[in-house]
Structures are given as structure tokens and as C-alpha cells.
Design a protein around this motif. Structure first.
Motif, PDB file in Angstrom:
ATOM      1  N   LEU A 253     123.069   6.698 123.383  1.00  0.00           N
ATOM      2  CA  LEU A 253     122.303   6.706 122.138  1.00  0.00           C
ATOM      3  C   LEU A 253     120.886   7.189 122.448  1.00  0.00           C
ATOM      4  O   LEU A 253     120.233   6.669 123.366  1.00  0.00           O
ATOM      5  N   VAL A 254     120.425   8.173 121.704  1.00  0.00           N
ATOM      6  CA  VAL A 254     119.063   8.677 121.857  1.00  0.00           C
ATOM      7  C   VAL A 254     118.285   8.319 120.598  1.00  0.00           C
ATOM      8  O   VAL A 254     118.714   8.654 119.481  1.00  0.00           O
ATOM      9  N   GLY A 255     117.160   7.652 120.783  1.00  0.00           N
ATOM     10  CA  GLY A 255     116.325   7.279 119.649  1.00  0.00           C
ATOM     11  C   GLY A 255     115.238   8.313 119.437  1.00  0.00           C
ATOM     12  O   GLY A 255     114.316   8.418 120.256  1.00  0.00           O
ATOM     13  N   ASP A 256     115.340   9.098 118.360  1.00  0.00           N
ATOM     14  CA  ASP A 256     114.306  10.090 118.052  1.00  0.00           C
ATOM     15  C   ASP A 256     113.145   9.378 117.365  1.00  0.00           C
ATOM     16  O   ASP A 256     113.228   9.021 116.191  1.00  0.00           O
ATOM     17  N   ASP A 257     112.067   9.192 118.101  1.00  0.00           N
ATOM     18  CA  ASP A 257     110.914   8.426 117.618  1.00  0.00           C
ATOM     19  C   ASP A 257     109.896   9.373 116.983  1.00  0.00           C
ATOM     20  O   ASP A 257     108.818   9.601 117.512  1.00  0.00           O
TER      21      ASP A 257
END
Length: 377
Positions: free
Chosen positions: A70-74
Motif C-alpha cells: 500500500l502506498v499512501g499518496d500524501d
């Protein structure tokens, strides 16, 4: 002068002896053919378009355990999210998580990690920074070690990649402080909060323990989750552990001196840079690793008696020997050895600068386009 030289020798011997003990105790976790359960590899990312694809590909290449990534695009502005979406089209194990707007009282990384954890389905949560490249066996090895040891949190310092003089003068302080001053065998036997340690670049946490304690939400104002997260878990009765991380992952955490100075400054107050701690650290570090060379130079120029010269030289050589052992164990560049006195001086300069700026109420810490108080929380 002789008394100062003897003191320097004693201060140099302390981390040298502890480093030998720690290097013998800190082993890479054995990698079994398979590990049980699902590991969620969680990557907070803010404007990481230049590196995020390689980080994701390495994570997806994990072997020996079931994973999701899972990649969290902040709130990236450089196309990070688009890169993740394109890669996700070819692998159902990869998901993009849109991090909500930053809430009051939170720091950016903790906020993104909490959002990722909320979306994760794994039995264990492996948090890695966007600049960390996992080895194929890393997730399985960490998961199996956590299961064998009973530790709710397992962490390790990845092999630190350094490509500039500025990095060589700053980054090696991480492993030196960890292996030279944290008694790892005692850390494993004791529940003392002061012995809690982790490297925020590579942290695996039991999902059950994470949610029971509030996870990153419980340390939301922290800028140094490598300190506050394991302390929080220990305070709730969970065990934490460290392993040798050199073979598990690699990381180039900063590019150049200016970025390294800013990066180490932002979390200084949750490490060494407090009014009580920093004077003690200054005595330990300056006295054992910078002062010997100053004493040696003065003794040689002034023609002081040989006991002063020999004792100062012995202190300096012990200091370099400790640095050499840690350099070898952690796979760091050989240039870190002769640069060691300057590395220690630079580390102290960063810490004192951070402490003085906080005391004077100067500008807040800026990182990834956000500003935080000079003394969080």
C-alpha cells in the motif's frame, strides 16, 4: 593534560566495548522458506516520483510470505500517485491510498502511516520509507523473527547508501550511536522504556498490537517515530526488538549535507537535543572521539611528556577502531573511519543548533513542504 587524556581514553573505551558486544548480539534474522500470515508493506509517499517506482518494484518482489503493498499518496504534486496507479494496473497486490488532509496536532509521516494502517489487511504491518529498497527475503525474515521472538515490533537499520561528503559526515552517526551506546542484550531482557529503539525507515509491527495501542495516532505529534513508537508499545506491555538490517534493505536517506542537516534537525528534540541530555552526550561524544585528537595535536606541538602523547593517541585509535568495527558490521563506506571525529563534531553541531533555536523560539522546522514547531508536542 594527562588527566584529560586518561578521561578521553575511558570515554572512547565505553562505546568500543559496547559495540563489540552489540555486533555479536545483533544478527540478521534467519530467512525461512516461508513465513505465515499476510504482511502489509506500507509506504508513505510525498513527492517521491523520482524513486517510488523502484521502491514499489522491490517490495513486490518479496519472497517467502504473502504480501500486499500500500502506498499512501500524501498530497504529492509531482505525479507520485499517477506512477503508483500505473504500476497497480499490472499487480493486484498493489494499492494506492489517498491520505486525507493533514489534521491538527499530527505530523505528516504519522498521519500518512495511520491512514495506511487503517486500509491494511495484513497480520503484520511493515512500514518503510519511500527511499528504502527491500531485499526479497526481508518481509519474510522480519515476520518469522517477530513470531519466534514474540516481539510486537521488530526494526533494523538498513544499509545506508552515502554518495557525497555531506552524507559521509552525517549519516554514519546513526549506527554509531545505536551500536555504541544502546546495550542490546539488556534491551532484550528489560522492559525499560529508555531502552526502546527502532529505525523509522524499517519497522514491522503486529497489526493487533498496533491497533490495541493506537499506533501512530498515539504518537501523532512526534517527528521521530523510531523513538516514540517502540516506547509507546513497551509502555503498553509489548516487547520490541532490533535486528541487523544491513542485508534486509538499503536506503539513501538524504542527498547532500543541507538535506541531512535539515533532516537530523527536525527530530533532534526527541533524541539528544534536550537541556538535560545534550550536555551529557557532549561529554560522551566530544570527550571520547574529538578531544583525543585535539589533545594529541597540542601535546605534539607543545612537546608535552610522552605519557600524554601516548594516552591521547591510544584514545584516538580506540575511537577509530570502534568506528571501523561498526563500519564493517553495517556495510558502510570505509571513508567513514577517518572522517569519524568530524562526523561526531557535526552531529553535536546539529543537536546544539536545534536546541539553541528552540530555546530562542526561532523559525519552525520545515520538512517536505510543511512546518512544525521547533519542539513538537
Amino acid at each position: 593534560m594527562l588527566a584529560l587524556a586518561i578521561m578521553s581514553l575511558a570515554l572512547a573505551l565505553l562505546p568500543a566495548v559496547l559495540a563489540v558486544v552489540n555486533i555479536a548480539s545483533l544478527r540478521a534474522p534467519a530467512s525461512p522458506p516461508t513465513a505465515t500470515g499476510l504482511v502489509s508493506i506500507l509506504i508513505p509517499a510525498r513527492d517521491e516520483a523520482a524513486i517510488i517506482a523502484d521502491t514499489i518494484r522491490a517490495a513486490l518482489a518479496s519472497e517467502g510470505v504473502a504480501i500486499e503493498v500500500l502506498v499512501g499518496d500524501d498530497h504529492s504534486t509531482d505525479g507520485t500517485g499517477a506512477i503508483v496507479r500505473r504500476l497497480a494496473e499490472g499487480d493486484s497486490r498493489l494499492r494506492l491510498v489517498a491520505v486525507p488532509p493533514l489534521a491538527g496536532g499530527w505530523t505528516g509521516k504519522n498521519h500518512a502511516c495511520a491512514a495506511l494502517a487503517a486500509a491494511a489487511r495484513g497480520d503484520r504491518l511493515l512500514f518503510i520509507d519511500a527511499d528504502v529498497t527491500l531485499a526479497p527475503h526481508a518481509a519474510a525474515a522480519l515476520s518469522a523473527h517477530a513470531e519466534r521472538s514474540g516481539a510486537a515490533l521488530v526494526s533494523g537499520v538498513p544499509r545506508q547508501v552515502m554518495r557525497s561528503l555531506g552524507e559521509l559526515l552525517t549519516v554514519p552517526a546513526i549506527n554509531f550511536l545505536l551500536l555504541g551506546f544502546l546495550p542490546i542484550p539488556l534491551m532484550r531482557r528489560s522492559a525499560d522504556l529508555s531502552l526502546a529503539a527502532a529505525c523509522g525507515q524499517l519497522v514491522m509491527v503486529s497489526a493487533e498490537a498496533y491497533r490495541a495501542t493506537g499506533g501512530h495516532g498515539a504518537v501523532r505529534a512526534s517527528l521521530h517515530d523510531g523513538v516514540t513508537l517502540p516506547r509507546m508499545l513497551r509502555a503498553s506491555g509489548f516487547r520490541t526488538d532490533l535486528v541487523a538490517g544491513t542485508a534486509l534493505a538499503g536506503c539513501r536517506m538524504y542527498a547532500g549535507f543541507a538535506q541531512a542537516w535539515a533532516g537530523f534537525s527536525k527530530n533532534a528534540h526527541e533524541g539528544m537535543a534536550t537541556p538535560r541530555a545534550l550536555p551529557v552526550w557532549t561529554i560522551l561524544l566530544f570527550g571520547g572521539h574529538v578531544l583525543p585528537w585535539l589533545l594529541l595535536a597540542v601535546a605534539l606541538v607543545a612537546g608535552l611528556p610522552s605519557p600524554v602523547v601516548l594516552t591521547a593517541l591510544a584514545a584516538g585509535l580506540v575511537s577509530l577502531a570502534a568506528r571501523a568495527a561498526i563500519t564493517w558490521a553495517c556495510g558502510e563506506p570505509l571513508a567513514t573511519i577517518p572522517l569519524h571525529p568530524l562526523t561526531i563534531a557535526t552531529a553535536l553541531a546539529i543537536q546544539w543548533s536545534a536546541l539553541i533555536r528552540a530555546a530562542r523560539g526561532l523559525a519552525p522546522v520545515a520538512w517536505k513542504g510543511r512546518s512544525y514547531p521547533a519542539e513538537p508536542g
